[in-house]
Motif scaffolding. Structure first.
Motif, PDB file in Angstrom:
ATOM      1  N   LEU A 229       0.826  -1.209   0.000  1.00 23.37           N
ATOM      2  CA  LEU A 229       0.000   0.000   0.000  1.00 23.37           C
ATOM      3  C   LEU A 229       0.859   1.258   0.000  1.00 23.37           C
ATOM      4  CD1 LEU A 229      -2.936  -1.001   2.382  1.00 23.37           C
ATOM      5  CD2 LEU A 229      -2.989  -0.665  -0.096  1.00 23.37           C
ATOM      6  N   HIS A 230       2.039   1.122   0.630  1.00 22.94           N
ATOM      7  CA  HIS A 230       2.935   2.275   0.668  1.00 22.94           C
ATOM      8  C   HIS A 230       3.268   2.744  -0.744  1.00 22.94           C
ATOM      9  CE1 HIS A 230       5.917   4.915   2.441  1.00 22.94           C
ATOM     10  NE2 HIS A 230       6.822   4.477   1.570  1.00 22.94           N
TER      11      HIS A 230
ATOM     12  N   PRO B  24      -0.279   4.557  -3.787  1.00 23.39           N
ATOM     13  CA  PRO B  24      -1.227   5.591  -3.353  1.00 23.39           C
ATOM     14  C   PRO B  24      -2.290   5.861  -4.419  1.00 23.39           C
ATOM     15  CG  PRO B  24       0.853   6.587  -4.004  1.00 23.39           C
ATOM     16  CD  PRO B  24       1.015   5.118  -4.213  1.00 23.39           C
ATOM     17  N   ARG B  25      -3.535   6.009  -3.984  1.00 19.00           N
ATOM     18  CA  ARG B  25      -4.621   6.316  -4.926  1.00 19.00           C
ATOM     19  C   ARG B  25      -5.419   7.498  -4.405  1.00 19.00           C
ATOM     20  NH1 ARG B  25      -5.689   1.857  -8.563  1.00 19.00           N
ATOM     21  NH2 ARG B  25      -3.664   0.851  -8.639  1.00 19.00           N
TER      22      ARG B  25
ATOM     23  N   ARG C 216     -10.649   2.240  -5.533  1.00 18.68           N
ATOM     24  CA  ARG C 216      -9.942   1.101  -6.115  1.00 18.68           C
ATOM     25  C   ARG C 216     -10.922   0.112  -6.720  1.00 18.68           C
ATOM     26  NH1 ARG C 216      -4.613   0.499  -3.576  1.00 18.68           N
ATOM     27  NH2 ARG C 216      -4.361   2.376  -2.333  1.00 18.68           N
TER      28      ARG C 216
ATOM     29  N   LEU D 139      -8.754   0.975   5.225  1.00 13.25           N
ATOM     30  CA  LEU D 139      -8.078   2.265   5.103  1.00 13.25           C
ATOM     31  C   LEU D 139      -8.250   2.836   3.692  1.00 13.25           C
ATOM     32  CD1 LEU D 139      -4.650   1.834   6.928  1.00 13.25           C
ATOM     33  CD2 LEU D 139      -6.387   3.558   7.404  1.00 13.25           C
ATOM     34  N   THR D 140      -8.335   1.907   2.748  1.00 10.55           N
ATOM     35  CA  THR D 140      -8.422   2.343   1.359  1.00 10.55           C
ATOM     36  C   THR D 140      -9.883   2.470   0.967  1.00 10.55           C
ATOM     37  OG1 THR D 140      -8.481   0.112   0.477  1.00 10.55           O
ATOM     38  CG2 THR D 140      -6.316   1.058   0.879  1.00 10.55           C
TER      39      THR D 140
ATOM     40  N   ASP E 201       4.036   8.594   7.220  1.00  9.37           N
ATOM     41  CA  ASP E 201       3.876   8.058   5.862  1.00  9.37           C
ATOM     42  C   ASP E 201       2.866   6.915   5.842  1.00  9.37           C
ATOM     43  OD1 ASP E 201       5.185   5.970   7.023  1.00  9.37           O
ATOM     44  OD2 ASP E 201       7.118   6.382   6.040  1.00  9.37           O
ATOM     45  N   ARG E 202       2.550   6.454   4.651  1.00  7.56           N
ATOM     46  CA  ARG E 202       1.550   5.407   4.472  1.00  7.56           C
ATOM     47  C   ARG E 202       2.000   4.102   5.123  1.00  7.56           C
ATOM     48  NH1 ARG E 202      -2.158   6.010   0.218  1.00  7.56           N
ATOM     49  NH2 ARG E 202      -1.998   3.806  -0.289  1.00  7.56           N
TER      50      ARG E 202
ATOM     51  N   SER F  19       1.324   4.219   8.742  1.00  9.42           N
ATOM     52  CA  SER F  19      -0.120   4.153   9.033  1.00  9.42           C
ATOM     53  C   SER F  19      -0.640   2.734   8.910  1.00  9.42           C
ATOM     54  CB  SER F  19      -0.891   5.052   8.054  1.00  9.42           C
ATOM     55  OG  SER F  19      -0.559   6.383   8.293  1.00  9.42           O
ATOM     56  N   VAL F  20      -0.233   2.069   7.823  1.00 10.06           N
ATOM     57  CA  VAL F  20      -0.739   0.708   7.613  1.00 10.06           C
ATOM     58  C   VAL F  20      -0.203  -0.220   8.700  1.00 10.06           C
ATOM     59  CG1 VAL F  20      -0.803  -1.255   6.042  1.00 10.06           C
ATOM     60  CG2 VAL F  20      -0.954   1.071   5.145  1.00 10.06           C
TER      61      VAL F  20
END
Lengths: 371, 657
Positions: free
Chosen positions: A127-128, A131-132, A136, A177-178, A305-306, A309-310
């Motif tokens: 996921l890092h 990024p979108r 999705r 998260l997404t 950063d992502r 977070s994840v």
């Protein structure tokens, strides 16, 4: 220089997380002492302390290395987890019809526990780099789904239903998260029952089905099957309920020490705790877990950063779901699956895994502040 | 190298709030569940958790003893140890093997026990796996020691002390004492409600005689001991126990009460010995001035020890098939034709109704023709007064008397003396006997009544039936001047410490409404039966004690010969029953002895010697007449011929002079 270190420690060290973990782990030790007294294993709490100290060292080691190094080697770490799972299927020790453990002398080590962490790191790595802004589609989550499925299948081979289920929940939590497109969400929702039916017929072992059926029966008719497969759940509910508001008092419980709850140290420690400390003690422990999970979300939100977070959400989801499944099991809200209560249950693999998780969390938390 | 930017985090930003809400709500559900389990259902669960670990072990109450009138133990309880197990906690592997080894069981026996336990474990819904079951009864001291020493290797196994009933005198008076056996499943359900202490499976209950009649007094109330155990059924230490069960852990049982009978073992032995040589018969020995029963025998009888410990199937069958009906109490439950033993009461009716006086004479030519039928006498007795007719037991005399008196008047006096209704002695099922009346015949056999029925009734045949106890009561009344006592077999009930709970005093049912003169005349006749040369029992006259009495030879229903009967059996079963009702000593009566020998033949030859032997030995061995009385309260038996005021009252109404 040491002065700077002390300052950094004071300013950046996550004391809240540290205190939460310490309080929960010590409660676990104290509780373990109680269960061990009458059941012929009075020194287990010492073993647990050794594991906690060892786990804390590991957590420290994990925490001081900047997590971006983990990001860089994310897939390798994930690969290691998968490798260990393959290895355990080949050379693992069989206990109770399942091959989950490596035997290292007197100790047993369960790679599927580590896999949870490895999965979180692997998903975080993916996921890092992905990024979108817009929603999705299904093909966009195909790779993380495949990673999860690989882990799950290997774990189910052992078989270990609880951990496999947990991997799925970790995956789902992280994917929360997404943002998925509406179409993909609907497709997923429709295919879920089909997967469930196929899973029931082809993946679950008879004893696992039996436990789910017994749970369902307990749910429908609490009086039935008290002595059969529903024994554990029923005894656990009796133990918790008998604590009433203030509990029977420390070392005064009957369920755990006197063996009415088999596996009270690994799977049912909460029942013993609730019996001895009552509603006040039990809800306090639940509150600590709530704060822990909320703190994970906070760390995720503050991450720089992502990946961070994840990791925080992934680790938080491990805690959250294990707490929910374990408490649900002991309170008769969910089927009996052997899932430990984080940091509270007895068991080296479990403690080590959660300490690694805490180390990762601490890592993300310490590095949240930009310099 | 570490690629990261705040903008990339925007995808996650809006998700955290929803996650927090979800997490909080989920935890709220669990707190709610805790409220439900611990606060709403808390008390219920608390009780369940205590029930989980507390095992209530009952302590059986020791059953009260049964004594004879002189304090000799007729029934008592002996300690015995029984090995029990709760299947659920039993270890079928190691525990079973160890148990078999410790008990030293035979292979077959061990296998049978294993099967019994397994059977209860097979079905998980079978609640019997939680019920204590008997493994081995009455284990030896060695077995007990072995099990006690290795108790920790035998989860779910326990030893309970179950007292077993023991009857030191065996068969003696066994129909009065009774016996015990295990309650049935139905009884556990039905009896539980009524008893002070519910019955449980495995309990024993009094089945016959005093054991049954005084069941609730003898039984006592069981106590209990609470034990705290773990899930494997093993007891916890004292300290742990005290924590879980701070309150009462033991309730001592209340011992059963002791019952003292009026039965005297000495007399009883004399009776049993006197009956030797006769396979089937019965005897009642009663104190005439109190109605107290000194001895009862019903032969054949059964050893209550055997009955209590359980009979084999073959033994059961043998008892049920025996032609001598050993299960029946022949003194109470069996109705017999009284034969000539009944004659004094026919005579009483005729006298009191003024049909005849003591001086009137009736001629016996050896037969009495009535209609087309001829009623016979053994021989022609010639002219007889009432007294003489009793002495020689002349049927023709009584046929004439009956014809004049009529059935209903005979019935009236028979009932007055206690015939036709249960005596009310209490223990065992009691038959009422039967005294026929005109209305009974009209009811049962409309239009078929004949005077012949009256003639038969007058000599104790036809439809006249009595029990031995009734005869004893009636003859006691003749001996004591007309008092009908309720026969009494219980002297007192005491607690195990000896405090008297209830003392039983002689109970007068009524004074018979006949004149003392009539009773005196009867007694004269009864004395003559033995003392006079023509008397039917003269051959048995004793030089030790003067006995009055009446013989009876009761015809039995003629039976066809069954296949397989031997000649002897066939003859035996068609022989008359021999009766003798005796009063001794004749001058100052103390006891009545009623003897019935089934198929014994003539009363004078076969029953009278038994009664005489009993009376002789009684006054020699049990109550020598010239010494101090053995029984402390003999004073109340002081011989008082009842004052004759009643003869004045009844004389006015019924005596023709």
């Amino acid at each position: 220089m040491p002065r700077v270190l002390v300052h950094r420690l004071r300013d950046e060290f996550d004391w809240v997380l540290f205190i939460l973990v310490t309080v929960i782990a010590l409660s676990g030790v104290i509780n373990l002492y109680s269960t061990g007294q009458a059941s012929g294993a009075p020194d287990l709490y010492l073993t647990q302390i050794y594991w906690l100290v060892f786990g804390a060292c590991c957590a420290f080691a994990v925490a001081i290395i900047d997590y971006r190094h983990y990001e860089r080697h994310g897939y390798i770490l994930f690969g290691c987890g998968i490798f260990l799972l393959l290895l355990v299927l080949l050379v693992g020790t069989e206990v109770n019809h399942s091959t989950r453990w490596f035997s290292l002398g007197a100790y047993r080590f369960q790679p599927s526990e580590l896999m949870k962490v490895a999965l979180v790191i692997g998903l975080a790595k993916f996921l890092h780099h992905d990024p979108r802004v817009e929603g999705r589609k299904l093909q966009d989550i195909f790779i993380p789904a495949l990673m999860t499925a690989l882990a799950m299948v290997l774990i189910l081979k052992e078989p270990d239903l609880g951990t496999a289920l947990l991997c799925l929940l970790i995956f789902l939590s992280i994917m929360m998260l997404t943002r998925l497109t509406a179409r993909s969400t609907i497709t997923l929702a429709l295919s879920a029952p089909i997967v469930a039916i196929l899973g029931w017929n082809y993946l679950l072992k008879d004893y696992q089905k039996e436990r789910i059926v017994s749970f369902w029966n307990l749910f429908v008719d609490p009086e039935a099957d008290k002595l059969g497969a529903g024994w554990h759940a029923n005894q656990s509910m009796i133990a918790i309920g008998s604590g009433k508001l203030t509990g029977k008092g420390y070392l005064q419980g009957t369920a755990g020490p006197h063996q009415f709850l088999p596996e009270c140290r690994t799977d049912f420690p909460f029942s013993v705790f609730a019996e001895e400390h009552g509603f006040f003690g039990a809800s306090l422990l639940v509150l600590l877990y709530l704060i822990l999970v909320m703190w994970c979300i906070r760390i995720a939100a503050l991450s720089r950063d992502r990946f961070g977070s994840v990791i925080a959400i992934g680790v938080g989801s491990i805690f959250f779901w294990q707490v929910i499944i374990n408490l649900g099991m002991v309170m008769g809200l969910m089927p009996v699956v052997g899932v430990t209560l984080p940091l509270f249950s007895y068991g080296g693999s479990s403690i080590l895994t959660f300490m690694l998780c805490i180390g990762l969390l601490m890592n993300v938390s310490i590095h949240r502040i930009r310099r | 190298m570490f690629v990261s930017s705040r903008s990339e985090l925007s995808e996650f930003k809006r998700r955290y709030r929803w996650m927090r809400m979800f997490v909080v709500l989920t935890f709220l559900v669990f707190v709610g569940r805790l409220v439900h389990l611990q606060i709403i259902d808390g008390n219920e669960h608390h009780k369940e958790s205590v029930d989980n670990v507390v095992r209530k072990v009952s302590i059986p109450a020791v059953r009260g003893r049964i004594f004879d009138s002189k304090g000799r133990v007729l029934a008592t309880s002996m300690p015995s140890h029984t090995l029990v197990a709760i299947p659920y906690y039993f270890d079928m592997g190691k525990g079973y093997a160890r148990m078999v080894q410790l008990l030293g069981l035979e292979e077959a026996e061990a296998e049978a026990i294993g099967e019994r336990i397994k059977e209860r474990l097979e079905d998980p819904t079978d609640m019997r796996r939680f019920q204590q079951m008997t493994i081995v009864e009455r284990i030896s001291q060695e077995q007990l020691a072995a099990i006690k020493a290795h108790g920790d290797e035998l989860p779910g196994v326990d030893i309970v002390d179950l007292p077993v009933r023991y009857y030191p005198y065996g068969n003696l008076a066994s129909h009065v004492i009774g016996y015990m056996n295990e309650v049935s499943v139905d009884e556990v359900a039905t009896k539980s409600g009524e008893a002070e202490e519910p019955y449980r499976s495995g309990d024993r209950v009094g089945r016959k005689g005093i054991e049954r009649f005084y069941e609730s007094e003898l039984r006592g109330i069981r106590g209990w001991r609470k034990k705290v155990v773990n899930a494997r059924g093993l007891p916890l230490t004292r300290k742990e126990t005290e924590v879980i069960l701070p309150d009462a852990r033991i309730q001592e049982p209340r011992l059963g009460q002791d019952v003292t009978l009026t039965i005297d073992v000495g007399t009883e032995k004399i009776v049993e010995q006197a009956l030797r040589g006769h396979p089937s018969g019965a005897v009642v020995v009663m104190e005439v001035n109190s109605g107290r029963v000194l001895a009862v025998a019903s032969k054949p009888n059964i050893d209550p020890n055997k009955m209590t410990n359980g009979l084999s199937y073959a033994e059961h069958q043998a008892l049920n098939d025996s032609a001598f009906r050993p299960r029946i109490d022949k003194t109470l439950y069996e109705n017999y034709f009284p034969g000539s033993v009944f004659k004094p009461f026919t005579a009483m009716a005729a006298l009191e109704e003024g049909i005849i006086t003591s001086d009137d004479v009736i001629h016996c030519s050896g037969f009495h023709e009535f209609g087309r039928r001829t009623f016979k006498c053994p021989r022609a007795h010639g002219d007889l007064t009432l007294r003489e007719a009793l002495v020689v037991s002349c049927n023709v005399f009584f046929y004439n008397l009956a014809e004049m008196t009529g059935m209903d008047r005979i019935a009236k006096y028979a009932r007055e003396f206690g015939f036709g209704e249960p005596t009310g002695i209490g223990y065992n099922n009691e038959a009422a006997g039967h005294i026929p009346t005109r209305s009974w015949y009209d009811d049962k056999f409309p239009g078929q009544f004949r005077i012949g029925h009256t003639l038969n009734a007058a000599i104790g045949q036809g439809n006249t039936k009595v029990t031995l106890m009734q005869v004893a009561v009636a003859y006691s009344a003749l001996a004591n001047g007309g008092t009908i006592y309720k026969p009494q077999v219980i002297r007192r009930i005491e607690t195990s410490e000896g405090d008297v709970v209830k003392e039983f005093h002689p109970e007068v049912k009524r004074r018979v409404a006949v004149s003392g003169r009539s009773i005196d005349l009867m007694m004269e006749g009864l004395v003559g039966v033995v003392s006079e040369k023509d008397g039917t029992a003269h051959s048995t006259m004793s030089d030790k004690v003067q006995i009055a009495g009446k013989t009876g030879t009761a015809q039995v229903a003629k039976r066809k010969r069954n296949d397989g009967d031997t000649q002897a059996q066939y003859h035996y079963s068609n022989r008359d029953h021999a009766w003798f009702a005796a009063i001794a000593p004749a001058d100052a009566p103390e006891i009545a002895v009623v003897v019935l020998v089934e198929h014994g033949g003539a009363g004078g030859e076969h029953a009278a010697p038994i009664a005489v032997e009993i009376a002789e030995r009684y006054f020699e061995e049990i109550a020598p007449r010239h010494e101090e009385p053995l029984i402390a309260d003999k004073t109340e038996k002081k011989k008082v011929r009842l004052p004759s005021q009643d003869s004045e009252t009844t004389a006015a109404s019924s005596h023709r002079r």
